[in-house]
Design a protein around this motif. Structure first.
Motif, PDB file in Angstrom:
ATOM      1  N   CYS A  84      95.352  -4.043 130.262  1.00 61.50           N
ATOM      2  CA  CYS A  84      96.324  -3.558 131.572  1.00 61.50           C
ATOM      3  C   CYS A  84      97.487  -2.645 131.017  1.00 61.50           C
ATOM      4  O   CYS A  84      98.296  -2.806 130.085  1.00 61.50           O
ATOM      5  N   VAL A  85      97.518  -1.447 131.674  1.00 66.64           N
ATOM      6  CA  VAL A  85      98.467  -0.367 131.580  1.00 66.64           C
ATOM      7  C   VAL A  85      99.623  -0.567 132.604  1.00 66.64           C
ATOM      8  O   VAL A  85     100.696   0.231 132.646  1.00 66.64           O
TER       9      VAL A  85
ATOM     10  N   CYS B 258      90.881  -1.470 139.459  1.00 65.26           N
ATOM     11  CA  CYS B 258      91.505  -1.340 138.142  1.00 65.26           C
ATOM     12  C   CYS B 258      91.230  -0.166 137.479  1.00 65.26           C
ATOM     13  O   CYS B 258      89.700  -0.064 136.845  1.00 65.26           O
TER      14      CYS B 258
ATOM     15  N   CYS C   3      99.734  -0.224 135.715  1.00 66.43           N
ATOM     16  CA  CYS C   3      99.900   0.922 136.687  1.00 66.43           C
ATOM     17  C   CYS C   3     100.095   0.552 138.045  1.00 66.43           C
ATOM     18  O   CYS C   3     100.741   1.146 139.024  1.00 66.43           O
ATOM     19  N   GLY C   4      99.664  -0.874 138.348  1.00 68.43           N
ATOM     20  CA  GLY C   4      99.918  -1.307 139.811  1.00 68.43           C
ATOM     21  C   GLY C   4      98.738  -0.962 140.880  1.00 68.43           C
ATOM     22  O   GLY C   4      98.937  -1.413 141.896  1.00 68.43           O
TER      23      GLY C   4
ATOM     24  N   CYS D  17      96.431  -2.368 141.310  1.00 68.81           N
ATOM     25  CA  CYS D  17      95.660  -3.588 141.794  1.00 68.81           C
ATOM     26  C   CYS D  17      96.443  -4.257 142.965  1.00 68.81           C
ATOM     27  O   CYS D  17      95.918  -4.960 143.579  1.00 68.81           O
TER      28      CYS D  17
ATOM     29  N   ARG E 130      99.210  -7.820 138.249  1.00 69.38           N
ATOM     30  CA  ARG E 130      99.980  -6.807 137.082  1.00 69.38           C
ATOM     31  C   ARG E 130     100.850  -7.683 136.337  1.00 69.38           C
ATOM     32  O   ARG E 130     100.770  -7.938 135.148  1.00 69.38           O
TER      33      ARG E 130
END
Ligand code: SF4
Ligand code: SF4
Length: 304
Positions: free
Chosen positions: A23-24, A85, A26-27, A29, A47
């Motif tokens: 998970c990076v 994602c 990024c939001g 999701c 997130r």
């Protein structure tokens, strides 16, 4: 064949943490998550909420508390976040890892007695029937849910279709395919939404498929899987695959259809991973709309 302990290691050590690290933040999701949209609380999102919390839990930076469980428990495991994602995080593996890690200790963290007892009774058709009939007369149950319960109990009884084969009606086109329908009276979803099972049989036979409805299927195993009860989930996966094999030999099954349910179908698609076997389920297990999309609609749509 893997044991529940092997699965625990696979999910916690290889699965959950690896997925969480992908998970990076990024939001992307966030807009897909129904619990985040209902609360606007980041802790109820994938997130910065559940993925972050599970990572901290699995690496020992966070102790399991009632608050942490509240945020994990609020997830409805719809897996919509996975579809949005860009990093391909398989969120369900992150959540499974958390429950596997907590394991039997889960009940020490504020799970009320009726949830624990409810899990033990989850598979009894009689208990489910009784619970549905009591709950449909309780004042706190929303009206649309009561409607579903009543319809299922009084008009369309699941027991009436189990163990039967439904032929294509004489006035409908015959396609020559045979479908095995996944439904069971040891599941609250199918007992409370029996009208969906009836509708599925009707749509599939009207579209040229013979529909075989076994009596032997049991719960898909998803509730146990998501609570870290891997031995039970494995037992149910093996059982359901044995039922499929038996009917395949007796009838020759082209497709397994799960009446439009995200949870049971998703769990069926996990069986290869759980049983560590090549079962070609991805080509054969689908919901009604996916099957009709694949083969084309030949029957008429309309009121029953
Ligand atoms: S979309 Fe994927 S990478 Fe981005 S925050 Fe959500 S889970 Fe993490
Ligand atoms: S599975 Fe559904 S409810 Fe749970 S975090 Fe993902 S989108 Fe939200």
């Amino acid at each position: 064949m893997m044991s529940g302990d092997d699965l625990y290691r696979k999910f916690v050590e290889e699965g959950g943490l690896n997925e969480a690290y992908k998970c990076v933040h990024c939001g992307f999701c966030l807009p897909t998550c129904p619990t985040y949209r209902a609360t606007w609380n980041e802790a109820d999102s994938p997130r910065g909420g559940r993925i972050y919390l599970v990572k901290a839990l699995l690496t020992g930076k966070l102790q399991p508390t009632e608050t942490l469980l509240k945020h994990l428990d609020a997830c409805v495991i719809c897996r919509r976040c996975e579809t949005a994602c860009p990093s391909g995080v398989q969120y369900s593996k992150v959540l499974e890892a958390a429950y596997a890690y907590l394991g039997s200790k889960l009940i020490d963290y504020g799970y009320p007695w009726y949830v624990r007892t409810g899990f033990k009774l989850l598979e009894s058709p009689t208990v489910i029937k009784l619970a549905l009939s009591v709950s449909s007369s309780l004042p706190g149950i929303p009206r649309h849910m009561k409607g579903g319960f009543a319809r299922s109990r009084d008009v369309e009884r699941l027991d009436d279709v189990l163990g039967r084969v439904f032929e294509v009606p004489r006035d409908k086109p015959v396609r020559g395919g045979r479908v095995l329908l996944f439904t069971t009276n040891s599941c609250v979803a199918w007992q409370s939404h029996t009208h969906l099972v009836y509708a599925t049989i009707r749509v599939l036979t009207w579209n040229g498929f013979e529909v075989v409805v076994p009596r032997e299927f049991k719960c898909c195993g998803a509730p146990y899987m998501h609570m870290g009860m891997f031995n039970k989930a494995l037992e149910l996966a093996r059982h359901n695959i044995d039922v499929l094999d038996k009917y395949d030999k007796a009838y020759g099954i082209d497709y397994v259809v799960v009446p439009d349910s995200g949870g049971c179908q998703a769990q069926w698609l996990e069986y290869e991973r759980l049983l560590n076997a090549k079962l070609n389920l991805k080509q054969r297990v689908m919901n009604t709309l996916q099957l009709l999309d694949k083969v084309g609609l030949v029957g008429e749509l309309g009121p029953r």
